[in-house]
Design a protein around this motif. Sequence first.
Motif, mmCIF file in Angstrom:
data_model
loop_
_atom_site.group_PDB
_atom_site.id
_atom_site.type_symbol
_atom_site.label_atom_id
_atom_site.label_comp_id
_atom_site.label_asym_id
_atom_site.label_seq_id
_atom_site.Cartn_x
_atom_site.Cartn_y
_atom_site.Cartn_z
ATOM 1 N N PRO A 1 0.821 -1.207 0.000
ATOM 2 C CA PRO A 1 0.000 0.000 0.000
ATOM 3 C C PRO A 1 0.858 1.263 0.000
ATOM 4 O O PRO A 1 1.826 1.379 0.751
ATOM 5 C CB PRO A 1 -0.803 -0.124 1.310
ATOM 6 N N ALA A 2 0.503 2.210 -0.876
ATOM 7 C CA ALA A 2 1.173 3.502 -1.023
ATOM 8 C C ALA A 2 2.562 3.387 -1.634
ATOM 9 O O ALA A 2 3.380 4.294 -1.483
ATOM 10 C CB ALA A 2 1.221 4.269 0.294
ATOM 11 N N SER A 3 2.839 2.297 -2.346
ATOM 12 C CA SER A 3 4.083 2.164 -3.101
ATOM 13 C C SER A 3 3.742 2.236 -4.586
ATOM 14 O O SER A 3 3.025 1.368 -5.094
ATOM 15 C CB SER A 3 4.777 0.842 -2.777
ATOM 16 N N PRO A 4 4.247 3.221 -5.320
ATOM 17 C CA PRO A 4 3.791 3.457 -6.696
ATOM 18 C C PRO A 4 4.521 2.649 -7.756
ATOM 19 O O PRO A 4 4.513 3.025 -8.931
ATOM 20 C CB PRO A 4 4.059 4.957 -6.882
ATOM 21 N N VAL A 5 5.154 1.544 -7.371
ATOM 22 C CA VAL A 5 5.873 0.676 -8.306
ATOM 23 C C VAL A 5 5.638 -0.772 -7.905
ATOM 24 O O VAL A 5 5.152 -1.054 -6.807
ATOM 25 C CB VAL A 5 7.393 0.959 -8.288
ATOM 26 N N ILE A 6 6.014 -1.695 -8.785
ATOM 27 C CA ILE A 6 6.039 -3.107 -8.428
ATOM 28 C C ILE A 6 7.330 -3.352 -7.649
ATOM 29 O O ILE A 6 8.424 -2.983 -8.095
ATOM 30 C CB ILE A 6 5.978 -3.994 -9.682
ATOM 31 N N LEU A 7 7.222 -3.973 -6.502
ATOM 32 C CA LEU A 7 8.387 -4.154 -5.635
ATOM 33 C C LEU A 7 9.150 -5.433 -5.939
ATOM 34 O O LEU A 7 10.361 -5.492 -5.731
ATOM 35 C CB LEU A 7 7.954 -4.133 -4.168
ATOM 36 N N HIS A 8 8.465 -6.461 -6.382
ATOM 37 C CA HIS A 8 9.144 -7.653 -6.887
ATOM 38 C C HIS A 8 8.235 -8.350 -7.883
ATOM 39 O O HIS A 8 7.025 -8.314 -7.770
ATOM 40 C CB HIS A 8 9.605 -8.592 -5.766
ATOM 41 N N GLY A 9 8.855 -8.952 -8.880
ATOM 42 C CA GLY A 9 8.088 -9.582 -9.942
ATOM 43 C C GLY A 9 8.957 -9.711 -11.174
ATOM 44 O O GLY A 9 10.166 -9.916 -11.084
ATOM 45 N N TRP B 1 13.034 -10.553 -10.369
ATOM 46 C CA TRP B 1 13.787 -10.691 -9.125
ATOM 47 C C TRP B 1 12.860 -11.009 -7.963
ATOM 48 O O TRP B 1 11.679 -10.677 -7.966
ATOM 49 C CB TRP B 1 14.588 -9.428 -8.821
ATOM 50 N N ALA B 2 13.439 -11.682 -6.997
ATOM 51 C CA ALA B 2 12.799 -11.924 -5.701
ATOM 52 C C ALA B 2 13.572 -11.144 -4.660
ATOM 53 O O ALA B 2 14.796 -10.999 -4.752
ATOM 54 C CB ALA B 2 12.816 -13.412 -5.363
ATOM 55 N N ASN B 3 12.875 -10.638 -3.671
ATOM 56 C CA ASN B 3 13.507 -9.945 -2.548
ATOM 57 C C ASN B 3 13.438 -10.794 -1.293
ATOM 58 O O ASN B 3 12.436 -11.467 -1.040
ATOM 59 C CB ASN B 3 12.819 -8.617 -2.255
ATOM 60 N N THR B 4 14.489 -10.770 -0.513
ATOM 61 C CA THR B 4 14.475 -11.322 0.839
ATOM 62 C C THR B 4 15.128 -10.305 1.761
ATOM 63 O O THR B 4 15.980 -9.517 1.335
ATOM 64 C CB THR B 4 15.221 -12.665 0.934
ATOM 65 N N VAL B 5 14.731 -10.326 2.999
ATOM 66 C CA VAL B 5 15.293 -9.390 3.974
ATOM 67 C C VAL B 5 16.694 -9.834 4.368
ATOM 68 O O VAL B 5 16.933 -11.006 4.641
ATOM 69 C CB VAL B 5 14.386 -9.305 5.214
ATOM 70 N N ASN B 6 17.619 -8.893 4.391
ATOM 71 C CA ASN B 6 18.909 -9.131 5.032
ATOM 72 C C ASN B 6 19.087 -8.124 6.162
ATOM 73 O O ASN B 6 18.480 -7.043 6.147
ATOM 74 C CB ASN B 6 20.066 -9.065 4.031
ATOM 75 N N LYS B 7 19.880 -8.494 7.137
ATOM 76 C CA LYS B 7 20.023 -7.650 8.322
ATOM 77 C C LYS B 7 21.480 -7.521 8.741
ATOM 78 O O LYS B 7 21.867 -7.935 9.834
ATOM 79 C CB LYS B 7 19.165 -8.191 9.466
ATOM 80 N N MET C 1 13.804 2.151 -7.731
ATOM 81 C CA MET C 1 12.809 1.123 -8.010
ATOM 82 C C MET C 1 12.290 1.209 -9.448
ATOM 83 O O MET C 1 12.046 0.187 -10.095
ATOM 84 C CB MET C 1 11.636 1.230 -7.026
ATOM 85 N N LEU C 2 12.137 2.413 -9.972
ATOM 86 C CA LEU C 2 11.728 2.541 -11.371
ATOM 87 C C LEU C 2 12.793 1.993 -12.305
ATOM 88 O O LEU C 2 12.481 1.359 -13.325
ATOM 89 C CB LEU C 2 11.440 4.015 -11.695
ATOM 90 N N ALA C 3 14.061 2.224 -11.958
ATOM 91 C CA ALA C 3 15.145 1.688 -12.781
ATOM 92 C C ALA C 3 15.117 0.166 -12.785
ATOM 93 O O ALA C 3 15.337 -0.468 -13.826
ATOM 94 C CB ALA C 3 16.488 2.203 -12.275
#
Length: 725
Positions: A260-268, A275-281, A364-366
């Motif tokens: 919600p409130a993110s104007p791009v696709i975050l993964h797909g 690409w897939a995203n996973t959290v790193n810390k 993210m657009l790039a």
Amino acid sequence: MRAVLTFSLLLTIIVSAALVGMPPPVSKQVAAGSYIEQAQAYDVEILRDRWGVPHIYGVTDADTAFGLAYAHAEDDFATIQDVILATRGRLAAERGPSAAKTDYLVQWMGVWEAVERDYPKLSANARAVAEGYAAGINLYAAQNPEGVSRYLLPVTGKDLVAGFAFKTPMFYGFDKILGELLDPERPREIARSGTEALSWATRESLPIGSQGIAVAPHRSADDTTRLLINSHQPLTGPVAWYEARVHSQQGWNMAGSTFPASPVILHGHNESLGWANTVNKPDLVDIYRLKVNPRNPNQYLLDGQWREFEKRKARIRVKLLGPLHWTVTREILLAEHGPVFETEHGTYALRWAGMGEARTLDFMLALNKAGNRAEFEAALKMQAMPSINYVYADREGNIGHYYNAMFPKRIDGPDWRGDLPGDRSELIWGDYRGFNWVPKTRNPASGLVYNANNPPFQSTDGDDDPWVEDFPVSMGIETQITNRALQIEALYGSRATISAQDFERLKYDHHYHPDSYQVRALRQWLAAEKPQRLQQGKYGAALQSLARWNLSTDSENLQAALAILTLAPVQEARGKPVPNGEIDKAFTEAVDVLHRFHDGVEVPFGKINRHVRGAQSWALNGGPDTLRAVYGGPMNEEGSFENRAGDSYIMLVEWDRTGRVRSRAIHNFGSATLDPQSPHYADQAALFAAEKLREVPFARAELEENFSRKYRPISATAPAPGADR
């Protein structure tokens, strides 16, 4: 009588003062604005497929962002509104005191100072996309004013950019570190689901895990490149996945999911790559203990000299009762290191990766518009995303894993994981290591890359992943290996070639690895001397049952419920040692609750492990940190626990030997996030529970053969009647 009149007059003055500055009713805001007229500038068409998933077709990227916002608002406006209000530091004006700490945190972090400074520096296209998305939200609000907060309109492009600046550090645990500093006994974090969404609440311990796997053509049984996108998020709330397909004539062409409130696709994926995203810390936060001048609390010591704190004001408007609001003013101190917190145990300044970063939308657009690996890596080289792993694949057969982070340029020597002396300026880093320092695995000989929140030194089943010795300790790279990482390497790595069926089937594995920290802790605890009361009666019988567990979380498994409940403190510790007494307590509570509801501890796990949507419920396989990730609990009054997080949006992408892309996906519930009356409120839930995927139409011609609705937002609906707030 005079006393009564005086009190009445005083109350009137207080109420009047509290109402000063309150925005007018939404109906007046809509009438005074030009949101519908502004929307006419955007040329976009929305097609909903048979599952209600929106496919957005715009002429420009800004048109497409406008349509994405409108479609998402149709399905989840309330959450989008909360996210924007929180990002502005105005959520307490709508939600009340529970959100005041979050509003203070936004201002303490300097989110809006960074956005105001750097928004003009974003690319013209990024600003157009942000403003198009904002216009889509404004149109929906103008057409449907009954659910709109007085404090929302107008949404602006800056709101969306500020959202990235505020939220991205939370994914590597910035809020938890801050919560532990302020209250070691009851650490807090930004709540990500439930009724306290976006308030700074006591930790819920929901995971932000995930896994991504990519297989190159030479490792596949059919010369196909495959990518698994499998993020583990809360199933509802501000970081729950929303599926969409976006297409513009300017080259934006993505299928996947967003928040919600993110104007791009975050993964797909687009036609060329995904690409897939996973959290790193990694350790990306530094805490400096300051020496404050005992004679002048406005000064701190740095390099042998007393320096003056800079100061700014945080103003937090808090809803008290009905229309009654109050504005609280707090002073924020700033040292050269960063913003300051004064606690009972000392005064600290903080510095963190991504502080003051406002370029994430451009980044993210790039990524969204990248057409090959070089363009994808060029986006990563921007270093505008503070953390997050990327598991990559493309139609050329390239695969890779990038342990992406903005690694501070720290000097060697100090223990950067502990509190640092605040009086030494050489400890105040000012820049980040370049992309060449990002641990990465490109096209390994084995043809397999993966990440399941494990270190980057374990990213393939071969020997050509990065070596830990090549990276300084000051980079703070994590070392904990998850059960999922062990299972991926054991299951996928054991196959000389990986078929399409294996690639999908193994993703849904339900087991714990014998060498996982969970199983090692359980075996050590089972072998340890037990209190006498645990060796007798129902507890003794339960110990014998638990010893027979075959490490499966299949829905038919009779020991899985007892095992999962007993291991709860071990899961919470995530590999750190847990005293046997804590496991004793979890075990006895598990035995008691299972006897209470099920007359014994051997219960088919699916009777307890449930996927719930409205009045419907389905049995689930899987558990915490399994490849079929399910995080439920606590046990409810029906003797089961509801799936709350873990596997949510899942996508499997493949490019065949000709380069043609195909994808299948599943959402945990459906596209209609908030409307129980919608046919898409739970239409994917049964498939999700059955571990099935559905086709994603990527070509418009394919979609035109089977869509449920086609419309343009400007004429989608008339303004709905409703009371203003």
